[in-house]
Design a protein around this motif. Structure first.
Motif, PDB file in Angstrom:
ATOM      1  N   GLY A   1      10.304 -16.172 107.900  1.00  0.00           N
ATOM      2  CA  GLY A   1      10.581 -14.679 107.266  1.00  0.00           C
ATOM      3  C   GLY A   1       9.091 -14.351 106.709  1.00  0.00           C
ATOM      4  N   THR A   2       8.827 -14.692 105.510  1.00  0.00           N
ATOM      5  CA  THR A   2       7.519 -14.241 105.080  1.00  0.00           C
ATOM      6  C   THR A   2       6.309 -15.418 104.808  1.00  0.00           C
ATOM      7  N   MET A   3       5.160 -15.345 105.530  1.00  0.00           N
ATOM      8  CA  MET A   3       4.463 -16.474 105.507  1.00  0.00           C
ATOM      9  C   MET A   3       2.922 -15.868 105.092  1.00  0.00           C
ATOM     10  N   ARG A   4       1.995 -16.884 104.284  1.00  0.00           N
ATOM     11  CA  ARG A   4       0.705 -16.068 104.017  1.00  0.00           C
ATOM     12  C   ARG A   4      -0.172 -16.613 105.079  1.00  0.00           C
ATOM     13  N   TYR A   5      -1.395 -15.987 105.106  1.00  0.00           N
ATOM     14  CA  TYR A   5      -2.280 -16.070 106.160  1.00  0.00           C
ATOM     15  C   TYR A   5      -2.840 -17.543 106.464  1.00  0.00           C
ATOM     16  N   GLY A   6      -3.024 -18.161 105.561  1.00  0.00           N
ATOM     17  CA  GLY A   6      -3.182 -19.870 105.564  1.00  0.00           C
ATOM     18  C   GLY A   6      -2.161 -20.595 106.501  1.00  0.00           C
ATOM     19  N   GLU A   7      -0.947 -20.118 105.930  1.00  0.00           N
ATOM     20  CA  GLU A   7       0.333 -20.837 106.587  1.00  0.00           C
ATOM     21  C   GLU A   7       0.226 -20.519 108.111  1.00  0.00           C
ATOM     22  N   LEU A   8       0.047 -19.323 108.482  1.00  0.00           N
ATOM     23  CA  LEU A   8      -0.020 -18.973 109.692  1.00  0.00           C
ATOM     24  C   LEU A   8      -1.055 -19.646 110.643  1.00  0.00           C
ATOM     25  N   LYS A   9      -2.152 -19.577 109.907  1.00  0.00           N
ATOM     26  CA  LYS A   9      -3.158 -19.998 110.744  1.00  0.00           C
ATOM     27  C   LYS A   9      -2.989 -21.565 110.862  1.00  0.00           C
ATOM     28  N   ARG A  10      -2.454 -22.493 110.017  1.00  0.00           N
ATOM     29  CA  ARG A  10      -2.213 -23.884 110.227  1.00  0.00           C
ATOM     30  C   ARG A  10      -0.998 -23.741 111.308  1.00  0.00           C
ATOM     31  N   GLU A  11      -0.097 -23.166 111.314  1.00  0.00           N
ATOM     32  CA  GLU A  11       1.174 -23.250 112.355  1.00  0.00           C
ATOM     33  C   GLU A  11       0.540 -22.834 113.606  1.00  0.00           C
ATOM     34  N   LEU A  12      -0.482 -21.896 113.636  1.00  0.00           N
ATOM     35  CA  LEU A  12      -0.979 -21.494 115.090  1.00  0.00           C
ATOM     36  C   LEU A  12      -2.297 -22.347 115.467  1.00  0.00           C
ATOM     37  N   ALA A  13      -2.628 -23.395 115.006  1.00  0.00           N
ATOM     38  CA  ALA A  13      -3.861 -23.879 115.301  1.00  0.00           C
ATOM     39  C   ALA A  13      -3.742 -24.292 116.705  1.00  0.00           C
ATOM     40  N   PRO A  14      -4.836 -24.069 117.462  1.00  0.00           N
ATOM     41  CA  PRO A  14      -6.365 -24.047 116.869  1.00  0.00           C
ATOM     42  C   PRO A  14      -6.816 -22.356 117.020  1.00  0.00           C
ATOM     43  N   ILE A  15      -6.004 -21.366 116.518  1.00  0.00           N
ATOM     44  CA  ILE A  15      -6.459 -20.056 116.517  1.00  0.00           C
ATOM     45  C   ILE A  15      -7.531 -19.974 115.519  1.00  0.00           C
ATOM     46  N   THR A  16      -8.527 -18.997 115.831  1.00  0.00           N
ATOM     47  CA  THR A  16      -9.939 -18.637 114.958  1.00  0.00           C
ATOM     48  C   THR A  16      -9.243 -17.837 114.110  1.00  0.00           C
ATOM     49  N   ASP A  17     -10.085 -17.742 112.749  1.00  0.00           N
ATOM     50  CA  ASP A  17      -9.880 -16.665 111.706  1.00  0.00           C
ATOM     51  C   ASP A  17      -9.969 -15.225 112.417  1.00  0.00           C
ATOM     52  N   THR A  18     -11.194 -15.056 113.232  1.00  0.00           N
ATOM     53  CA  THR A  18     -11.362 -13.806 113.773  1.00  0.00           C
ATOM     54  C   THR A  18     -10.248 -13.321 114.782  1.00  0.00           C
ATOM     55  N   VAL A  19      -9.616 -14.165 115.472  1.00  0.00           N
ATOM     56  CA  VAL A  19      -8.577 -13.835 116.589  1.00  0.00           C
ATOM     57  C   VAL A  19      -7.366 -13.531 115.636  1.00  0.00           C
ATOM     58  N   LEU A  20      -6.959 -14.364 114.829  1.00  0.00           N
ATOM     59  CA  LEU A  20      -5.710 -14.352 113.821  1.00  0.00           C
ATOM     60  C   LEU A  20      -5.915 -12.892 112.951  1.00  0.00           C
ATOM     61  N   ALA A  21      -7.041 -12.535 112.401  1.00  0.00           N
ATOM     62  CA  ALA A  21      -6.986 -11.309 111.463  1.00  0.00           C
ATOM     63  C   ALA A  21      -7.037 -10.138 112.555  1.00  0.00           C
ATOM     64  N   ALA A  22      -7.604 -10.129 113.741  1.00  0.00           N
ATOM     65  CA  ALA A  22      -7.669  -9.063 114.593  1.00  0.00           C
ATOM     66  C   ALA A  22      -6.205  -8.686 115.151  1.00  0.00           C
ATOM     67  N   THR A  23      -5.585  -9.921 115.559  1.00  0.00           N
ATOM     68  CA  THR A  23      -4.113  -9.827 115.942  1.00  0.00           C
ATOM     69  C   THR A  23      -3.134  -9.214 115.086  1.00  0.00           C
ATOM     70  N   LEU A  24      -3.349  -9.779 113.687  1.00  0.00           N
ATOM     71  CA  LEU A  24      -2.367  -9.351 112.648  1.00  0.00           C
ATOM     72  C   LEU A  24      -2.564  -7.960 112.607  1.00  0.00           C
ATOM     73  N   LYS A  25      -3.958  -7.248 112.431  1.00  0.00           N
ATOM     74  CA  LYS A  25      -4.252  -6.015 112.248  1.00  0.00           C
ATOM     75  C   LYS A  25      -3.652  -5.213 113.466  1.00  0.00           C
ATOM     76  N   GLU A  26      -3.684  -5.492 114.633  1.00  0.00           N
ATOM     77  CA  GLU A  26      -3.126  -4.895 115.786  1.00  0.00           C
ATOM     78  C   GLU A  26      -1.680  -4.629 115.571  1.00  0.00           C
TER      79      GLU A  26
END
Length: 141
Positions: free
Chosen positions: A54-79
């Protein structure tokens, strides 16, 4: 160029579009359009995680999607926000809190991705029967 469409609801700011590409993409087929929106390494996983939780915070997404980097996660969410698949909700509180969820349009991709998972599993030779895999985010939890 960056722009934002902001909506305020009782101290909550919702951001829909944040980035507009400089040039339009040359898409000639509906399948190309779909793959542009939800294809790639991380977008399907993000859709699955938000569809499951449902709803997730940035840190939760990053933890679940490891080893994604902050740069890639931020850019992908922005898109995905720009494509109106994901909604970003920012709460006006200290410390700041931002949550991500699927939009109604983004939610319509869940059955598409499940069917692609079933097809891929059969194609990879894991099974002869159409069934969900045990690796799928929908089955895992």
């Amino acid at each position: 160029k960056y722009y934002a469409v902001l909506k305020y609801y009782n101290g909550v700011m919702e951001v829909r579009n944040m980035y507009k590409p400089k040039t339009e993409k040359d898409i000639r087929c509906p399948l190309e359009y779909g793959m542009e929106l939800f294809g790639g390494k991380w977008k399907p996983r993000i859709i699955c995680m938000l569809g499951l939780n449902g709803t997730m915070r940035y840190g939760e997404l990053k933890r679940e999607l490891a080893p994604i980097t902050d740069t890639v996660l931020a850019a992908t969410l922005k898109e995905m926000i720009n494509d109106e698949l994901v909604c970003r909700t920012q709460y006006e509180e200290i410390p700041p809190r931002v949550e991500y969820s699927l939009t109604e349009i983004g939610g319509t991709l869940k059955p598409v991705l499940v069917n692609m998972c079933i097809w891929s599993r059969m194609r990879m030779g894991e099974t002869d029967e159409p069934s969900l895999c045990t690796k799928c985010y929908y089955i895992r939890k």
